[in-house]
Design a protein around this motif. Structure first.
Motif, short mmCIF file in Angstrom:
data_model
loop_
_atom_site.label_atom_id
_atom_site.label_comp_id
_atom_site.label_asym_id
_atom_site.label_seq_id
_atom_site.Cartn_x
_atom_site.Cartn_y
_atom_site.Cartn_z
N TYR A 15 2.93 -12.01 18.17
CA TYR A 15 1.68 -12.11 17.43
C TYR A 15 1.67 -11.02 16.36
CZ TYR A 15 -0.17 -15.31 20.97
OH TYR A 15 -0.37 -16.37 21.81
N ALA A 16 0.96 -11.28 15.26
CA ALA A 16 0.98 -10.34 14.14
C ALA A 16 0.53 -8.94 14.55
CB ALA A 16 0.11 -10.87 13.00
N ALA A 17 -0.53 -8.87 15.37
CA ALA A 17 -1.00 -7.54 15.79
C ALA A 17 0.06 -6.83 16.62
CB ALA A 17 -2.31 -7.67 16.57
N ASP A 18 0.76 -7.58 17.47
CA ASP A 18 1.83 -6.97 18.27
C ASP A 18 2.97 -6.49 17.37
OD1 ASP A 18 0.47 -7.52 20.65
OD2 ASP A 18 1.42 -9.49 20.87
N ALA A 19 3.31 -7.32 16.38
CA ALA A 19 4.39 -6.95 15.47
C ALA A 19 4.03 -5.70 14.67
CB ALA A 19 4.69 -8.11 14.52
N ILE A 20 2.80 -5.62 14.19
CA ILE A 20 2.38 -4.45 13.41
C ILE A 20 2.32 -3.21 14.30
CG2 ILE A 20 0.45 -3.46 12.11
CD1 ILE A 20 -0.10 -6.38 11.12
N ASP A 21 1.80 -3.36 15.51
CA ASP A 21 1.82 -2.25 16.47
C ASP A 21 3.24 -1.73 16.67
OD1 ASP A 21 -0.85 -1.82 17.12
OD2 ASP A 21 -0.83 -3.19 18.83
N ARG A 22 4.16 -2.65 16.89
CA ARG A 22 5.55 -2.27 17.15
C ARG A 22 6.17 -1.61 15.92
NH1 ARG A 22 9.54 -6.24 20.42
NH2 ARG A 22 7.69 -6.09 21.75
N TRP A 23 5.87 -2.14 14.75
CA TRP A 23 6.39 -1.58 13.49
C TRP A 23 5.98 -0.12 13.34
CZ3 TRP A 23 9.35 -4.42 9.97
CH2 TRP A 23 9.55 -3.84 8.72
N ILE A 24 4.70 0.14 13.57
CA ILE A 24 4.18 1.50 13.44
C ILE A 24 4.77 2.41 14.51
CG2 ILE A 24 2.07 2.90 13.60
CD1 ILE A 24 0.58 0.47 12.37
N ALA A 25 4.85 1.91 15.76
CA ALA A 25 5.39 2.71 16.86
C ALA A 25 6.85 3.09 16.63
CB ALA A 25 5.25 1.96 18.18
N GLN A 26 7.59 2.22 15.95
CA GLN A 26 9.00 2.49 15.68
C GLN A 26 9.20 3.38 14.46
OE1 GLN A 26 10.74 -1.42 15.38
NE2 GLN A 26 10.79 -1.74 17.60
N GLY A 27 8.13 3.75 13.79
CA GLY A 27 8.24 4.62 12.63
C GLY A 27 8.81 3.94 11.40
N LEU A 28 8.73 2.60 11.35
CA LEU A 28 9.20 1.89 10.17
C LEU A 28 8.20 2.06 9.03
CD1 LEU A 28 10.45 -1.31 12.02
CD2 LEU A 28 11.88 0.41 10.89
N PRO A 29 8.64 1.97 7.78
CA PRO A 29 7.74 2.25 6.65
C PRO A 29 6.63 1.20 6.53
CG PRO A 29 9.86 1.45 5.86
CD PRO A 29 10.02 1.68 7.33
N VAL A 30 5.40 1.62 6.74
CA VAL A 30 4.26 0.71 6.64
C VAL A 30 4.14 0.15 5.23
CG1 VAL A 30 1.74 0.55 6.84
CG2 VAL A 30 3.04 1.83 8.53
N SER A 31 4.57 0.90 4.23
CA SER A 31 4.47 0.45 2.84
C SER A 31 5.33 -0.77 2.56
CB SER A 31 4.86 1.58 1.89
OG SER A 31 6.20 1.97 2.09
N ARG A 32 6.28 -1.08 3.44
CA ARG A 32 7.18 -2.22 3.25
C ARG A 32 6.75 -3.45 4.05
NH1 ARG A 32 10.02 -1.50 -1.34
NH2 ARG A 32 11.06 0.53 -1.39
N LEU A 33 5.57 -3.41 4.64
CA LEU A 33 5.12 -4.51 5.49
C LEU A 33 3.88 -5.15 4.91
CD1 LEU A 33 5.68 -5.95 8.22
CD2 LEU A 33 4.03 -4.38 9.25
N THR A 34 3.85 -6.49 4.89
CA THR A 34 2.67 -7.25 4.51
C THR A 34 2.36 -8.26 5.61
OG1 THR A 34 3.93 -8.95 3.31
CG2 THR A 34 3.19 -7.03 2.05
N CYS A 35 1.15 -8.81 5.57
CA CYS A 35 0.74 -9.82 6.56
C CYS A 35 0.05 -10.95 5.81
CB CYS A 35 -0.20 -9.20 7.59
SG CYS A 35 -0.69 -10.32 8.93
N SER A 36 0.35 -12.19 6.20
CA SER A 36 -0.27 -13.36 5.59
C SER A 36 -0.67 -14.34 6.69
CB SER A 36 0.67 -14.03 4.59
OG SER A 36 1.85 -14.48 5.24
N SER A 37 -1.48 -15.34 6.32
CA SER A 37 -2.06 -16.24 7.33
C SER A 37 -1.31 -17.54 7.52
CB SER A 37 -3.51 -16.57 6.94
OG SER A 37 -3.55 -17.44 5.82
N ASP A 38 -0.54 -17.99 6.52
CA ASP A 38 0.01 -19.36 6.53
C ASP A 38 -1.12 -20.37 6.63
OD1 ASP A 38 1.95 -21.29 6.31
OD2 ASP A 38 2.95 -20.82 8.21
N GLY A 39 -2.27 -20.04 6.03
CA GLY A 39 -3.44 -20.89 6.13
C GLY A 39 -3.19 -22.31 5.63
#
Length: 406
Positions: free
Chosen positions: A277-301
Motif C-alpha cells: 500500500y502507498a502508505a506502507d511504501a512511503i513509510d518504508r522509503w523514509i525508514a530506509q533513508g532513501l531521498p524523499v525528494s525523489r519520491l512522488t505519489c499518484s492515485s491512478d484515478g
C-alpha cells in the motif's frame, strides 16, 4: 468557515478579488506556524503571522483557526477520460469528474490514456484536460498510451509537446507488462530522446511516465537506457513501483542515479498480495533513508485495476479513485509521520518534476491552490486558483453535468 462563494452545479462567477484566510497553521510545505494568507486574483499575494484588515467591500475573510493549510495536491496520473477496456467495451471506466478530484484535495492533475490508445484518443484526452481547466482546475496531460508507436495528436511526439499546450510528456508507456508493446532499448531511447528535446523546445517537463508491470525484467530497460545514453535521468519517471516488493527495491536503487519514482495509492480494500500500500511504501522509503525528494505519489484515478490469472484472463477488477491520494496522506499522519516530511511527496516533488514552479507550494506569487485540513487530517476546504471548491467539508462547485447525472 464562511459561507460558500457559490453552490450551483456549474463553475460560479469569479471569486472576490481579495480573500484573507485567517489563523491557519501553514505548511508551505515547510512549517511556517500560524499565519494569515492573502489571495488576490487567483494568486497568493502575501503570507505573514498577522496581515492587516482590509475593507470588507474589497476582501472576504475566512476564519481557518484550528486548521492546517497546505498546498493543493498534484496528481500526476489520472485517467481523465476513464481507463480500462481490457475485457471489452463494457469494462471502459467512466471519465473522472471535477468533484471527484476536488474531494481528494487535488488542484493540479495530469491525464493519461493507459492501455487503450485505440478506442480512446489523445484528442479526447486533450479536450477533457482543457475542459477541466474551464471548470476551475489546473490540468495537463501526456501524449501516448501503453503502446508503441506512440499515439499522438500531431503525428509526432516532439510536435505534440511543442504545439499542444497541455501536453508535457509521454505516458503512460508500459514496460515489463504483458499488455505492453514489448519495447526494445532502442525504441525506448528514441521516445525518450524525442520527449526530452520536445520538452526543451517548449519549456516543459519533457518526461516519459512509465507504467511498470509485474514482469521479471522490472526496471532493466531504464537502467540500460541510463547506461548507454546521454539522456538526463529525470526524463524517466516509473510509476506503480510499489506493485511488488522486488520492483520497489529496484526503484530505491534507481533513484541513486537521479531518477524520481512514483508509488500508486491502490484502493485500500484491494488484496495487497506482494504489493505495498502507498502508505506502507512511503513509510518504508523514509525508514530506509532513501531521498524523499525523489519520491512522488499518484492515485491512478479512474484507471481500471484488473487482476489476471496465469493464462492472462481477468479474474477480478477494481477502479482507482482520486480520493486514495488524500487518504494516503491522512493515513501517514495517523501513523505519526510529520506533515512537513511527507507533504512534498504529494506537492513540491511533483511540481518540481513537472517543472510547474507556481504549483505545489505556498508562497507569494504562487497559484492560490490550497487545502485546509481539520485536526484529524481530513479535507475541510479546497481552493483551486483562488476559487473554493470544497468548503466546510462540503462540495460547493460541481462539473456542469454532475447534477444531471445524479
Amino acid at each position: 468557515m464562511a459561507g460558500p462563494p457559490g453552490a450551483s452545479g456549474h463553475v460560479p462567477s469569479a471569486s472576490p478579488l481579495l480573500q484573507l484566510l485567517r489563523g491557519a497553521e501553514v505548511f508551505a510545505p515547510a512549517p511556517l506556524g500560524v499565519c494569515d494568507v492573502l489571495l488576490a486574483a487567483g494568486k497568493i499575494a502575501a503570507i505573514a503571522p498577522e496581515l492587516p484588515a482590509l475593507p470588507p467591500e474589497l476582501c472576504r475573510v475566512h476564519d481557518l483557526r484550528g486548521h492546517r493549510l497546505i498546498p493543493g495536491l498534484l496528481d500526476a496520473h489520472v485517467h481523465l477520460i476513464g481507463g480500462g477496456g481490457e475485457a471489452g467495451p463494457s469494462t471502459r471506466v467512466p471519465p473522472v469528474t471535477l468533484s471527484q478530484l476536488a474531494r481528494a484535495g487535488i488542484t493540479t492533475v495530469v491525464g493519461v490514456l493507459g492501455t487503450d490508445g485505440t478506442t480512446r484518443t489523445v484528442a479526447d484526452l486533450v479536450a477533457r484536460t482543457l475542459g477541466l481547466r474551464d471548470e476551475g482546475l489546473s490540468a495537463w496531460c501526456y501524449t501516448g498510451s501503453y503502446e508503441l508507436p506512440v499515439p499522438t495528436l500531431t503525428g509526432s511526439v516532439r510536435r505534440d509537446l511543442v504545439f499542444v499546450d497541455p501536453i508535457i510528456g509521454v505516458g503512460e508507456l508500459a514496460l515489463s507488462d504483458h499488455r505492453s508493446s514489448q519495447p526494445t532499448l532502442d525504441e525506448l531511447l528514441r521516445v525518450a530522446a524525442d520527449v526530452h528535446v520536445g520538452g526543451m523546445m517548449a519549456g516543459k517537463a519533457g518526461i516519459v511516465h512509465l507504467h511498470m508491470g509485474d514482469g521479471l525484467r522490472g526496471l532493466d530497460l531504464v537502467r540500460r537506457a541510463l547506461d548507454v545514453s546521454e539522456l538526463p535521468p529525470r526524463v524517466f519517471h516509473p510509476t506503480h513501483v510499489n506493485r511488488n516488493r522486488r520492483l520497489f527495491v529496484e526503484a530505491g536503487e534507481l533513484v541513486a542515479r537521479g531518477c524520481s519514482v512514483d508509488v500508486t495509492a491502490f484502493p485500500p480494500e484491494d488484496d495487497p498480495g506482494d504489493s505495498l500500500y502507498a502508505a506502507d511504501a512511503i513509510d518504508r522509503w523514509i525508514a530506509q533513508g532513501l531521498p524523499v525528494s525523489r519520491l512522488t505519489c499518484s492515485s491512478d484515478g479512474a484507471g481500471c485495476m484488473p487482476v489476471f490469472d496465469a493464462h492472462g484472463h481477468i479474474c477480478a477488477m477494481d477502479v482507482g479513485r482520486p480520493t486514495t491520494l488524500s487518504d494516503t496522506l491522512t493515513e501517514l499522519l495517523a501513523r505519526g509521520q510529520e506533515l512537513a516530511t511527507v507533504l512534498p511527496i504529494f506537492t513540491t516533488n511533483v511540481a518540481d518534476l513537472l517543472r510547474l514552479g507556481h504549483k505545489g507550494r505556498l508562497a507569494a506569487g504562487a497559484d492560490a491552490d490550497l487545502v485546509a485540513l481539520d485536526d484529524h487530517g481530513h479535507i475541510a476546504g479546497v481552493i483551486a486558483r483562488g476559487r473554493w471548491l470544497i468548503q466546510g467539508g462540503q462540495t460547493v462547485v460541481c462539473g456542469p453535468f454532475e447534477r444531471s447525472a445524479s
